[in-house]
Structures are given as structure tokens and as C-alpha cells.
Design a protein around this motif. Sequence first.
Motif, PDB file in Angstrom:
ATOM      1  N   VAL A  35      67.384 -10.502  58.903  1.00  0.00           N
ATOM      2  CA  VAL A  35      68.841 -10.422  58.863  1.00  0.00           C
ATOM      3  C   VAL A  35      69.336 -11.510  57.915  1.00  0.00           C
ATOM      4  O   VAL A  35      68.905 -12.656  57.990  1.00  0.00           O
ATOM      5  CB  VAL A  35      69.462 -10.606  60.266  1.00  0.00           C
ATOM      6  CG1 VAL A  35      70.968 -10.697  60.177  1.00  0.00           C
ATOM      7  CG2 VAL A  35      69.063  -9.454  61.172  1.00  0.00           C
ATOM      8  N   TYR A  36      70.213 -11.113  57.016  1.00  0.00           N
ATOM      9  CA  TYR A  36      70.840 -12.036  56.069  1.00  0.00           C
ATOM     10  C   TYR A  36      72.339 -12.067  56.335  1.00  0.00           C
ATOM     11  O   TYR A  36      72.913 -11.089  56.772  1.00  0.00           O
ATOM     12  CB  TYR A  36      70.624 -11.570  54.623  1.00  0.00           C
ATOM     13  CG  TYR A  36      69.181 -11.473  54.225  1.00  0.00           C
ATOM     14  CD1 TYR A  36      68.504 -12.586  53.751  1.00  0.00           C
ATOM     15  CD2 TYR A  36      68.502 -10.266  54.318  1.00  0.00           C
ATOM     16  CE1 TYR A  36      67.171 -12.491  53.376  1.00  0.00           C
ATOM     17  CE2 TYR A  36      67.172 -10.175  53.952  1.00  0.00           C
ATOM     18  CZ  TYR A  36      66.515 -11.286  53.480  1.00  0.00           C
ATOM     19  OH  TYR A  36      65.195 -11.189  53.115  1.00  0.00           O
ATOM     20  N   ARG A  37      72.963 -13.197  56.022  1.00  0.00           N
ATOM     21  CA  ARG A  37      74.422 -13.301  56.106  1.00  0.00           C
ATOM     22  C   ARG A  37      74.981 -12.930  54.739  1.00  0.00           C
ATOM     23  O   ARG A  37      74.509 -13.421  53.721  1.00  0.00           O
ATOM     24  CB  ARG A  37      74.844 -14.712  56.471  1.00  0.00           C
ATOM     25  CG  ARG A  37      76.363 -14.870  56.584  1.00  0.00           C
ATOM     26  CD  ARG A  37      76.738 -16.328  56.767  1.00  0.00           C
ATOM     27  NE  ARG A  37      76.425 -16.788  58.096  1.00  0.00           N
ATOM     28  CZ  ARG A  37      77.327 -16.945  59.063  1.00  0.00           C
ATOM     29  NH1 ARG A  37      78.582 -16.684  58.832  1.00  0.00           N
ATOM     30  NH2 ARG A  37      76.961 -17.364  60.242  1.00  0.00           N
ATOM     31  N   GLU A  38      75.981 -12.051  54.719  1.00  0.00           N
ATOM     32  CA  GLU A  38      76.625 -11.686  53.463  1.00  0.00           C
ATOM     33  C   GLU A  38      77.584 -12.807  53.076  1.00  0.00           C
ATOM     34  O   GLU A  38      78.294 -13.340  53.927  1.00  0.00           O
ATOM     35  CB  GLU A  38      77.360 -10.359  53.601  1.00  0.00           C
ATOM     36  CG  GLU A  38      76.417  -9.202  53.833  1.00  0.00           C
ATOM     37  CD  GLU A  38      77.119  -7.866  53.970  1.00  0.00           C
ATOM     38  OE1 GLU A  38      78.370  -7.818  53.969  1.00  0.00           O
ATOM     39  OE2 GLU A  38      76.412  -6.854  54.081  1.00  0.00           O
TER      40      GLU A  38
ATOM     41  N   ALA B 134      72.757 -14.741  52.044  1.00  0.00           N
ATOM     42  CA  ALA B 134      72.193 -16.046  52.352  1.00  0.00           C
ATOM     43  C   ALA B 134      71.216 -15.875  53.513  1.00  0.00           C
ATOM     44  O   ALA B 134      71.419 -15.017  54.367  1.00  0.00           O
ATOM     45  CB  ALA B 134      73.293 -17.033  52.737  1.00  0.00           C
ATOM     46  N   PHE B 135      70.184 -16.683  53.542  1.00  0.00           N
ATOM     47  CA  PHE B 135      69.219 -16.607  54.638  1.00  0.00           C
ATOM     48  C   PHE B 135      69.908 -16.950  55.947  1.00  0.00           C
ATOM     49  O   PHE B 135      70.672 -17.902  56.031  1.00  0.00           O
ATOM     50  CB  PHE B 135      68.064 -17.575  54.375  1.00  0.00           C
ATOM     51  CG  PHE B 135      67.040 -17.573  55.460  1.00  0.00           C
ATOM     52  CD1 PHE B 135      66.177 -16.503  55.608  1.00  0.00           C
ATOM     53  CD2 PHE B 135      66.953 -18.617  56.353  1.00  0.00           C
ATOM     54  CE1 PHE B 135      65.240 -16.482  56.624  1.00  0.00           C
ATOM     55  CE2 PHE B 135      66.028 -18.610  57.373  1.00  0.00           C
ATOM     56  CZ  PHE B 135      65.169 -17.537  57.502  1.00  0.00           C
ATOM     57  N   GLU B 136      69.647 -16.174  56.980  1.00  0.00           N
ATOM     58  CA  GLU B 136      70.217 -16.408  58.309  1.00  0.00           C
ATOM     59  C   GLU B 136      69.089 -16.848  59.238  1.00  0.00           C
ATOM     60  O   GLU B 136      68.063 -16.169  59.322  1.00  0.00           O
ATOM     61  CB  GLU B 136      70.859 -15.125  58.837  1.00  0.00           C
ATOM     62  CG  GLU B 136      71.450 -15.250  60.215  1.00  0.00           C
ATOM     63  CD  GLU B 136      72.645 -16.194  60.286  1.00  0.00           C
ATOM     64  OE1 GLU B 136      72.947 -16.657  61.379  1.00  0.00           O
ATOM     65  OE2 GLU B 136      73.269 -16.478  59.242  1.00  0.00           O
TER      66      GLU B 136
ATOM     67  N   LEU C 115      77.455  -5.763  61.105  1.00  0.00           N
ATOM     68  CA  LEU C 115      76.062  -5.682  60.641  1.00  0.00           C
ATOM     69  C   LEU C 115      75.871  -4.409  59.839  1.00  0.00           C
ATOM     70  O   LEU C 115      76.113  -3.310  60.340  1.00  0.00           O
ATOM     71  CB  LEU C 115      75.113  -5.681  61.846  1.00  0.00           C
ATOM     72  CG  LEU C 115      73.626  -5.521  61.549  1.00  0.00           C
ATOM     73  CD1 LEU C 115      73.083  -6.784  60.878  1.00  0.00           C
ATOM     74  CD2 LEU C 115      72.857  -5.249  62.832  1.00  0.00           C
ATOM     75  N   ARG C 116      75.455  -4.546  58.582  1.00  0.00           N
ATOM     76  CA  ARG C 116      75.098  -3.371  57.774  1.00  0.00           C
ATOM     77  C   ARG C 116      73.661  -3.036  58.119  1.00  0.00           C
ATOM     78  O   ARG C 116      72.771  -3.866  57.985  1.00  0.00           O
ATOM     79  CB  ARG C 116      75.245  -3.658  56.288  1.00  0.00           C
ATOM     80  CG  ARG C 116      74.998  -2.415  55.451  1.00  0.00           C
ATOM     81  CD  ARG C 116      75.420  -2.551  54.018  1.00  0.00           C
ATOM     82  NE  ARG C 116      75.349  -3.892  53.488  1.00  0.00           N
ATOM     83  CZ  ARG C 116      74.992  -4.179  52.248  1.00  0.00           C
ATOM     84  NH1 ARG C 116      74.671  -3.237  51.412  1.00  0.00           N
ATOM     85  NH2 ARG C 116      74.980  -5.426  51.836  1.00  0.00           N
ATOM     86  N   VAL C 117      73.438  -1.823  58.612  1.00  0.00           N
ATOM     87  CA  VAL C 117      72.123  -1.428  59.108  1.00  0.00           C
ATOM     88  C   VAL C 117      71.381  -0.590  58.068  1.00  0.00           C
ATOM     89  O   VAL C 117      71.996   0.059  57.231  1.00  0.00           O
ATOM     90  CB  VAL C 117      72.236  -0.679  60.453  1.00  0.00           C
ATOM     91  CG1 VAL C 117      72.827  -1.578  61.518  1.00  0.00           C
ATOM     92  CG2 VAL C 117      73.073   0.563  60.325  1.00  0.00           C
ATOM     93  N   PRO C 118      70.034  -0.606  58.131  1.00  0.00           N
ATOM     94  CA  PRO C 118      69.258   0.119  57.119  1.00  0.00           C
ATOM     95  C   PRO C 118      69.370   1.631  57.294  1.00  0.00           C
ATOM     96  O   PRO C 118      69.354   2.132  58.420  1.00  0.00           O
ATOM     97  CB  PRO C 118      67.829  -0.362  57.358  1.00  0.00           C
ATOM     98  CG  PRO C 118      67.802  -0.821  58.772  1.00  0.00           C
ATOM     99  CD  PRO C 118      69.185  -1.316  59.082  1.00  0.00           C
TER     100      PRO C 118
END
Length: 141
Positions: free
Chosen positions: A115-118, A127-129, A34-37
Motif C-alpha cells: 500500500v502506498y500513500r498518494e 510515497a511509501f506507506e 483506497l484505489r484497489v487493483p
Amino acid sequence: MRLTRFLLPAVLALSCTACMSIYRMPAGTPSASLRVPPGATTWICADGPAQILPREKDGRARIPAGQRITVGANFSSSDGYMNYFCSAGVSLLPDQDARYYQDFETEGNMCSALVYRETDDTRVGLAFEPTMGRSGPGCTR
């Protein structure tokens, strides 16, 4: 006065996470990335109370796959006149070895987490998760 403008939001963010422990994923657990902000304190609920989700140097964190979890972020800022604090989370069911991107948006007094899927899509890369509101099992926050 200038120091207060930057110090107060930092103190608020730390005080809201002071009771949280650092999340350690159990050995042998299937995982996703997970890439976090940046600029926010990210947390996770995985079969227990909320814990701080540590990020690696590349800005990514390992999260458990194959079980519903809740990830979120605490954000604080100040414009010199007002101090803002917001906490938002989202629940998802990560797939093993998948890569995700956590987005944290603020507008006025409201904030939200997505949250999006890379993906390998060269145009967008996301892509929308399917996610749910903040309601993962075991999240006693």
C-alpha cells in the motif's frame, strides 16, 4: 476448452470469497480512500472477519481511518495449461481523508500486497506507506 481457461479461474476466485459478506463501513466512522487493483477481489479485515471490500465506479473504496486494518486481494488466472491462485494482504493504519493505492504483484507462485500513500508529488505521485505483514486485529480469515 477455451471456455474452461477463463471459467475455472473465475470459479476459484468466487469460491474463495463465497463465505465473505460485503463490507459496510459504520456511519460516522472517519475514512480514507483506497484505489484497489483491477482484476482482483479485494477484501478487508476491520475489527472482525474478512469481508469483500466493494469499490466505487472510480475504482476506489472507502476504508476506516484511525484504526489498524488489513486489506488484501485474491487473484486468479490461467495460461491455458496451469491455473494460478494467490491471496495476499497487508496491515496499515490509515489517516483520515488520506488517499492510498493498493498494489498487488505476482511472480511465479508468489504474490504480495503493498500500500502506498498518494501524494501531490508531480513526478511519482506515491510515497511509501509503513505497513506490516498480514496481521491486523480481528482478522479471522
